[in-house]
Each structure stands twice: as structure tokens, then as C-alpha cells.
Design an enzyme around this catalytic site. Structure first.
Site, PDB file in Angstrom:
ATOM      1  N   GLU A  22       0.754  -1.066  -0.032  1.00  0.00           N
ATOM      2  CA  GLU A  22      -0.013   0.042   0.046  1.00  0.00           C
ATOM      3  C   GLU A  22       0.947   1.138  -0.023  1.00  0.00           C
ATOM      4  O   GLU A  22       1.726   1.327   0.649  1.00  0.00           O
ATOM      5  CB  GLU A  22      -0.932  -0.094   1.097  1.00  0.00           C
ATOM      6  CG  GLU A  22      -1.563   1.173   1.559  1.00  0.00           C
ATOM      7  CD  GLU A  22      -2.404   1.109   2.764  1.00  0.00           C
ATOM      8  OE1 GLU A  22      -3.603   1.719   2.820  1.00  0.00           O
ATOM      9  OE2 GLU A  22      -1.948   0.503   3.692  1.00  0.00           O
ATOM     10  N   LYS A  78     -10.126   0.012  -2.451  1.00  0.00           N
ATOM     11  CA  LYS A  78     -10.316  -0.286  -1.115  1.00  0.00           C
ATOM     12  C   LYS A  78     -11.530  -0.156  -0.674  1.00  0.00           C
ATOM     13  O   LYS A  78     -12.276   0.938  -0.795  1.00  0.00           O
ATOM     14  CB  LYS A  78      -9.380   0.431  -0.111  1.00  0.00           C
ATOM     15  CG  LYS A  78      -9.514  -0.019   1.280  1.00  0.00           C
ATOM     16  CD  LYS A  78      -8.427   0.969   2.211  1.00  0.00           C
ATOM     17  CE  LYS A  78      -8.288   0.215   3.756  1.00  0.00           C
ATOM     18  NZ  LYS A  78      -7.333   0.984   4.643  1.00  0.00           N
ATOM     19  N   CYS A  95      -4.390  -3.031   3.853  1.00  0.00           N
ATOM     20  CA  CYS A  95      -4.225  -2.545   5.299  1.00  0.00           C
ATOM     21  C   CYS A  95      -5.306  -3.082   6.185  1.00  0.00           C
ATOM     22  O   CYS A  95      -5.264  -4.422   6.524  1.00  0.00           O
ATOM     23  CB  CYS A  95      -4.267  -1.163   5.224  1.00  0.00           C
ATOM     24  SG  CYS A  95      -3.406  -0.315   6.682  1.00  0.00           S
TER      25      CYS A  95
END
Length: 520
Positions: A264, A323, A377
Site C-alpha cells: 500500500e 479499497k 491494510c
């Protein structure tokens, strides 16, 4: 009337419970302290009643989440850290109030096993609540995620992360029952407590499957110029680090390499709007000669940003995964104007928008293509998101990618805590995980949770591995959210049943007396 000693013992046990839970997590890794913490909190709250149970639970929650989540305030100040820790502690407080209320009545009416069952059921329900509320929840530091090195981690294959939490709390209840049996000098109760405490560990005796074909995969941990929020001000340096790492990896890559993964934020320069960044990434991918997954930030939609995984194959525009769950109060601020009145840290948050499609990248390989499933994440901590990602692969062989950026948390336990979550997910879904961070910890996780190629913090590193590719649906995948729904429903039913019992039975004047806290 409770004696001063008992009034002191409850708060002390609650604080010790919270500290034991904290020490169970990385980077202390004393996983066996998690059941001890559950036992101590149970001893303090069972029979305490609702008001006192709430206060004791709040004490335990603050002692638990304060140090465990200390990384959240490293660069943004103490107020956000304290606010997050207090919010999470309130969930433990509410759970403890319900356990205290119902436990007091069940103990008084002679239903001691039911009172003890409140504890593991309450932990599952509490973690579900704080994993989903508010603003999508914050499922960090769940009991399950402290057990990556424990035999109890094997439970994840059958009942998912909530099952590991339940098993951990059952061990705690067994320890509590054992202590009560010892205090009462009743061998039968002592034996029952010992059996309850030991039973969940039987899961560790069942081997976890790790069979399947393998694929050669690499990752690049490029590192950042400096830890903290300022890494984002040196976006080009971060991109260059990952390009250099990729070229170094290409020099020693095996001929059968199939995929390379960047973390990321590896390119916070939008490659769709910056030709130079796009050229660098494409040149790195061309040198590899295999697909490259890049964690990037896109300046879209207008006035906002997107946190994405881009799948470069050398042919046309890269596929993307956006995301699905941006982190509230980090990647975006709900009610920004309101919170800005209390802290300037509100201005540090981004304005990211959520995607609407699960990521699934098809990777060519000599033995047949496989699917790489990207998650970004903190998404790795959400049960539903991870389950949906695995389902997206269908019946094809697949592996999980966890791309993360830990630079904003410095030299704290956050990286190791997140890596432990990936290990539980590997077991839960029977998949290998390629976990890659900008600054570490990165590494390969096998379907049984074992680790190879783990890197250190804040160092440039490249990893090569042969992760197993699998396509099964584990029992946990098939059950989905059923275990947590069932546990929560049973918890509610026990509380309601206790309320009825309380109306029929006389509650003792001193519900904390040892006679009332003995296993049936």
C-alpha cells in the site's frame, strides 16, 4: 455489605485483566495471558451487578486498549489515541455490565454453568459489536488475534476468528472455574474446571492442510525516507525505493516467477495522471516480465482520493481494486467540521472514498492460472471482507495479498499485530498470504499460519517465496457469520433468562461471597 478488601480486589483484578490481555498481543506475544485476562475479568464482574460490572469493565478496557493501541497516537497526538482506547473500552464495559447483571442472578438462582457461559458468549458478542459499529467498526485487538502462536489458532479453520475468541474465553472460564473449585475444596468442580480449560487445546492436535501446488511469488518492501506522517511528503522517494527494489529482485528472480507485489502507498503519485510515475512502474514490470501489483493512491473521483491495488501485466491499462473499507478518522473523517473543533489532527485525515467491487486478479502460471486476492491494510481485520474476498476466487486456486503501509506508526507493535491477523486469516481461509508493507513487517504466511521470509522494520528488503495455492472452502468459510450470530443470540437469551430468574429468586445481599461464585 462488601468489605474494603473486596471493594479493592475487584478493581485490581480488572486492571490486571486488561494488562494481561495487552501482554498477550505482539510484540510481547504472551498469548497464554489472554485466557488469564478473561478469567480475571470474569472473576471481577460475575455477580457484580450491572453498575459495578460496567465500571470494572471500563477499568479493564482502558488497561487493555490503552497500551495495545498506543501506536495510534505516535504521530497524531494523545487525544485521538485516548479517544479510540476509551471507545473500545466502553464495549468491554457494556459487556461486563451485562455479565454482571445476568451473572449475579444466575449465580443466585443456582445456575452457575449458565453464568460462566455468559463470559465467552459475551466476548464474541462484544467483539462483533465493536467490529461493526460505529462507522463500520474497529476490529483490532480481538482475542483471536492474540493467538497466532497458540494451538487455539487452529479453531479458526472451523469457526473463524470469532471461534478463536470463543475458545480463548472458554479456557479463561475453565481457569476461573478451576480456581473456584480449588477454593471450595470440591474435587469434582476442580476436575470440571480443568477439563473445560484444557478442552479447546485439542484443536491444536488436528493438523491443518497445506497441500497444493506452489507458485513463485516475490514482494518488495521499499522502505521510506523517514518514519511518520511525513513519508507522504516524499512520495517520489518512496516510489523510487520500490522501483530499485524491484530491479534488485529481478536480478535474482527464478525463471518460474509468476507475480511481484508492492505494498500500500508504494506509489502515492497517481500513475494515471503522472506520466513519469507510470513510466517507472511499467519499466519495472517489464524488467520482471511478470505481473506486478502496485499499491497506489489515485486522485479520483474529483475532490477525493482512492486507495487502490493496480494489476500491471504489460498489456493496456492495469486492472484495479479500490479499497472497500477506508478507515474512519484516518483515511476520511465523518463529520469533519465537528471533530476539527476538538483536535487539529482532523485536518490530517484524507478524503478517501470506498470502492464497490471485490478484487480478483488472474495471474498466469505454468501449471494454470491462479487468482491473487488483494486486501488493503486494516481490511484484513474485518471478517466479512476477507470472507467475501475468498469467495470471489470461486473454485480456482488462489492466495491472499495483504498490502499495507505501517510507516505512520513508527517503531511500534502495530506492524506485528497486523501480521498476526494475517496469520489467523491464513488458517481461517486455508490460503497462503503474501503480506507486504512499505516498512515491514512483510513475509509469506502458509495456510497453517507458519511464516517464512519475515522482514524487519524500516529496512529495504525483497522477498521470494513459494506459497501454496489452494481453492477449498474451509468450514469457517461455509459457516460464514453463523457462529457469531448464534453466540450473540445465546448471550442475549441468557441475559433475558437471568432477568426472569432474578424476579423469581432472591438475590443475596452479598453476591460476591465465595459460596455464590462456585462452579456447579
Amino acid at each position: 455489605m462488601p468489605t474494603p478488601l473486596r471493594l479493592t480486589a475487584g478493581p485490581l483484578a480488572a486492571v490486571l485483566a486488561g494488562l494481561a490481555l495487552w501482554l498477550a498481543f505482539p510484540d510481547h506475544d504472551l498469548w497464554w495471558l489472554a485466557p488469564v485476562g478473561v478469567a480475571l475479568l470474569g472473576a471481577a464482574t460475575l455477580g457484580a451487578g450491572a453498575p459495578r460490572g460496567f465500571l470494572l469493565g471500563l477499568l479493564a478496557g482502558l488497561a487493555y486498549f490503552g497500551p495495545t493501541l498506543s501506536w495510534s497516537g505516535v504521530y497524531v497526538g494523545k487525544l485521538p489515541w485516548f479517544a479510540l482506547a476509551t471507545l473500545e473500552a466502553l464495549y468491554v464495559a457494556v459487556m461486563s455490565a451485562l455479565v454482571g447483571y445476568a451473572g449475579r442472578r444466575l449465580l443466585a438462582s443456582g445456575h452457575r454453568p449458565a453464568a460462566l457461559l455468559l463470559v465467552p458468549l459475551g466476548w464474541v458478542a462484544q467483539e462483533w459489536a465493536r467490529s461493526t459499529t460505529p462507522y463500520g467498526g474497529f476490529p483490532w485487538a480481538r482475542l483471536a488475534f492474540s493467538q497466532a502462536d497458540s494451538p487455539l489458532a487452529h479453531v479458526a479453520r472451523w469457526l473463524g476468528a470469532p471461534g478463536v475468541t470463543f475458545a480463548t474465553a472458554v479456557v479463561g472460564v475453565g481457569l476461573l472455574a478451576l480456581c473456584w473449585g480449588l477454593a471450595a475444596r470440591r474435587p469434582a468442580r476442580l476436575l470440571a474446571g480443568a477439563l473445560v480449560a484444557a478442552a479447546p487445546f485439542a484443536a491444536g492436535l488436528i493438523p491443518l492442510p497445506t497441500d497444493g501446488r506452489t507458485a513463485s511469488v516475490g514482494f518488495v518492501q521499499g522502505d521510506v525516507p523517514q518514519a511518520g506522517l511525513e513519508f507522504n511528503a516524499q512520495r517520489r522517494a518512496v516510489l523510487d525505493n520500490h522501483v530499485r527494489g524491484t530491479l534488485a529482485l529481478a536480478e535474482r528472480a527464478p525463471d518460474d516467477l509468476t507475480l511481484v507485489v508492492w505494498p500500500e502507498n508504494a506509489s502515492d503519485i497517481d500513475p494515471f495522471r503522472n506520466a513519469d510515475a507510470d513510466a517507472e512502474i511499467r519499466a519495472a514490470q517489464s524488467t520482471l516480465g511478470v505481473p506486478l501489483v502496485v499499491g497506489a493512491v489515485l486522485a479520483e473521483p474529483p475532490g477525493a482520493s482512492s486507495n487502490v491495488s493496480l494489476f500491471y501485466t504489460g498489456a493496456g491499462e492495469p486492472e484495479r481494486y479500490t479499497k472497500l473499507h477506508p478507515v474512519p478518522f484516518a483515511e476520511y473523517i465523518p463529520h469533519r467540521e465537528f471533530f476539527a473543533q476538538f483536535t487539529s489532527a482532523a485536518d490530517l485525515a484524507g478524503n478517501f472514498v470506498a470502492g464497490d467491487t471485490v478484487g480478483a486478479f488472474e495471474v498466469p502460471a505454468s501449471g494454470g492460472s491462479y487468482t491473487a486476492l488483494p486486501t488493503i491494510c486494516f481490511e484484513v481485520a474485518y471478517d466479512g471482507l476477507m470472507r467475501t474476498s475468498v469467495e470471489a476466487a470461486g473454485d480456482t486456486d488462489s492466495l491472499l495479498l495483504v498490502q499495507t503501509n505501517n510507516a505512520t506508526f513508527g517503531y511500534t507493535a502495530e506492524s506485528e499485530q497486523q501480521f498476526a491477523i494475517s496469520r489467523i486469516r491464513a488458517i481461517e481461509h486455508g490460503r497462503s498470504v503474501v503480506h507486504v508493507s512499505t516498512v515491514g513487517v512483510s513475509g509469506f504466511v502458509a495456510p497453517d499460519g507458519t511464516v517464512t521470509g519475515a522482514t524487519g522494520l524500516f529496512t529495504a528488503a525483497q522477498g521470494l517465496g513459494e506459497p501454496v495455492l489452494r481453492h477449498e472452502r474451509t468450514p469457517a468459510d461455509r459457516l460464514g457469520s453463523a457462529p457469531v450470530v448464534l453466540a450473540t443470540a445465546l448471550f442475549v437469551l441468557l441475559v433475558l433468562s437471568a432477568a426472569r430468574s432474578g424476579r423469581r429468586a432472591r438475590v443475596t445481599a452479598d453476591p460476591e461471597a465465595p459460596e455464590d461464585q462456585t462452579v456447579a
